[in-house]
Motif scaffolding. Structure first.
Motif, mmCIF file in Angstrom:
data_model
loop_
_atom_site.group_PDB
_atom_site.id
_atom_site.type_symbol
_atom_site.label_atom_id
_atom_site.label_comp_id
_atom_site.label_asym_id
_atom_site.label_seq_id
_atom_site.Cartn_x
_atom_site.Cartn_y
_atom_site.Cartn_z
ATOM 1 N N THR A 197 -95.199 50.269 38.455
ATOM 2 C CA THR A 197 -94.349 50.353 39.650
ATOM 3 C C THR A 197 -94.700 49.196 40.564
ATOM 4 O O THR A 197 -95.883 48.933 40.833
ATOM 5 N N GLY A 198 -93.669 48.486 41.020
ATOM 6 C CA GLY A 198 -93.911 47.326 41.869
ATOM 7 C C GLY A 198 -92.629 46.827 42.508
ATOM 8 O O GLY A 198 -91.629 47.559 42.580
ATOM 9 N N PRO A 199 -92.636 45.590 42.970
ATOM 10 C CA PRO A 199 -91.463 45.040 43.652
ATOM 11 C C PRO A 199 -90.269 44.925 42.708
ATOM 12 O O PRO A 199 -90.427 44.871 41.487
ATOM 13 N N ARG A 200 -89.098 44.893 43.286
ATOM 14 C CA ARG A 200 -87.858 44.821 42.495
ATOM 15 C C ARG A 200 -87.928 43.652 41.513
ATOM 16 O O ARG A 200 -88.202 42.512 41.877
ATOM 17 N N TRP A 248 -98.349 45.156 41.607
ATOM 18 C CA TRP A 248 -97.967 46.184 40.657
ATOM 19 C C TRP A 248 -99.036 47.277 40.531
ATOM 20 O O TRP A 248 -100.238 46.988 40.514
ATOM 21 N N ASN A 267 -85.700 47.859 46.631
ATOM 22 C CA ASN A 267 -86.928 47.084 46.811
ATOM 23 C C ASN A 267 -88.007 47.368 45.771
ATOM 24 O O ASN A 267 -89.085 46.772 45.839
ATOM 25 N N GLN A 268 -87.727 48.252 44.818
ATOM 26 C CA GLN A 268 -88.792 48.670 43.908
ATOM 27 C C GLN A 268 -88.255 48.860 42.498
ATOM 28 O O GLN A 268 -87.102 49.242 42.297
ATOM 29 N N SER A 269 -89.119 48.595 41.528
ATOM 30 C CA SER A 269 -88.799 48.829 40.120
ATOM 31 C C SER A 269 -89.924 49.634 39.468
ATOM 32 O O SER A 269 -91.102 49.450 39.809
ATOM 33 N N THR A 270 -89.546 50.484 38.530
ATOM 34 C CA THR A 270 -90.502 51.243 37.738
ATOM 35 C C THR A 270 -90.130 51.092 36.278
ATOM 36 O O THR A 270 -88.974 51.309 35.892
ATOM 37 N N HIS A 273 -84.599 51.235 39.063
ATOM 38 C CA HIS A 273 -84.640 50.286 40.170
ATOM 39 C C HIS A 273 -84.051 50.900 41.435
ATOM 40 O O HIS A 273 -83.084 51.671 41.377
#
Length: 288
Positions: free
Chosen positions: A222-225, A264, A243-246, A240
């Motif tokens: 998990t972290g920034p887009r 991350w 602002n974030q992606s997993t 997504h």
């Protein structure tokens, strides 16, 4: 110099190219797996995935149309309906079990009913759905099965009874070496219960094997887009927000586990993470 060899676990349940159809519709197709003895296997899938059909074939109540499947030793099957004779008392059901089974352990069956406070002299038709389920469990366990097949076994039970039944079943496995296959579509019920997974989707085995091995080969980042994960691997799922992606990533075999730094966050996936991601990926492929 002598060397020790790890014993190979005996196979309790096996399927090879298993297929079963109803008319023109295949309920199971190309299903193959080996389940070692003494394991608790979660048979997971959405409604209509083929779970009940697989259990019914393994129980010997349905013939396969392709391939083969079977269990080693004595098999007991508790169906989703958990049928009992409505006019029989629980005591009558146990007497019937003693007459119909070559191997029968009446003390084991009675202990189960006592544990869950099921009255022996009340007609099963007057018992609650949960207590009728306990009579079905007692009948199955009294036959001293080597393999116990359970179709949605906890559906009629309240949350406390679910936890207690699960604990008792695990105790039976530990004491006897019995192999259990239990089907469910509620993955949350499996936490701390199953050590093996059989994941069905659209009648095919999507994933199977030791749970620790399966989950150990995956990681959640998990972290920034971002359009890509921060490490190499097969992307099972990507989610997504603005602002974030997993990402759920299957790590490459034979390579050191990657070290991810920066913004991350890495964590091991839960069983629910893994199952939902796999089923979601299959649904996406079907709709593509």
């Amino acid at each position: 110099m002598s060397t020790s060899v790890e014993p190979v676990a005996a196979t309790a349940v096996r399927a090879r190219g298993l297929g079963k159809r109803y008319g023109s519709r295949w309920a199971l197709r190309d299903c193959a797996f080996d389940l070692p003895a003494g394991r608790v296997a979660a048979l997971v899938g959405a409604n209509g995935a083929g779970k009940t059909t697989l259990l019914t074939v393994l129980a010997g109540l349905l013939d396969a149309d392709e391939g083969s499947a079977g269990a080693v030793g004595r098999v007991a099957f508790v169906s989703q309906e958990k049928p009992v004779y409505r006019h029989f008392t629980a005591r009558d059901v146990l007497r019937l079990g003693a007459r119909l089974n070559v191997v029968w352990d009446g003390d084991r069956a009675r202990r189960w009913l006592e544990r869950f406070e099921v009255p022996l002299d009340q007609a099963c038709g007057r018992l609650s759905g949960g207590r009728q389920a306990q009579v079905a469990f007692a009948l199955a366990l009294g036959s001293r099965p080597d393999v116990l097949l359970l179709d949605e076994p906890l559906a009629n039970l309240d949350p406390l009874a679910r936890r207690e039944v699960t604990a008792e079943l695990l105790g039976e496995v530990a004491a006897t070496g019995m192999t259990v296959v239990l089907s469910t579509h509620v993955v949350a019920e499996l936490s701390g219960v199953a050590d093996h997974l059989l994941l069905l989707a659209h009648g095919r085995l999507l994933a199977g094997g030791d749970l620790d091995d399966l989950l150990g080969r995956h990681v959640t980042y998990t972290g920034p887009r971002s359009d890509v994960p921060p490490a190499l691997g097969g992307v099972v799922e990507a989610r997504h927000s603005d602002n974030q992606s997993t990402f759920l990533v299957e790590l490459p075999e034979g390579r050191p586990r990657p070290v991810v730094a920066g913004p991350w966050v890495e964590r091991p996936p839960t069983l629910e993470d893994y199952v939902l991601a796999q089923l979601g990926a299959t649904r996406n492929e079907a709709g593509a």
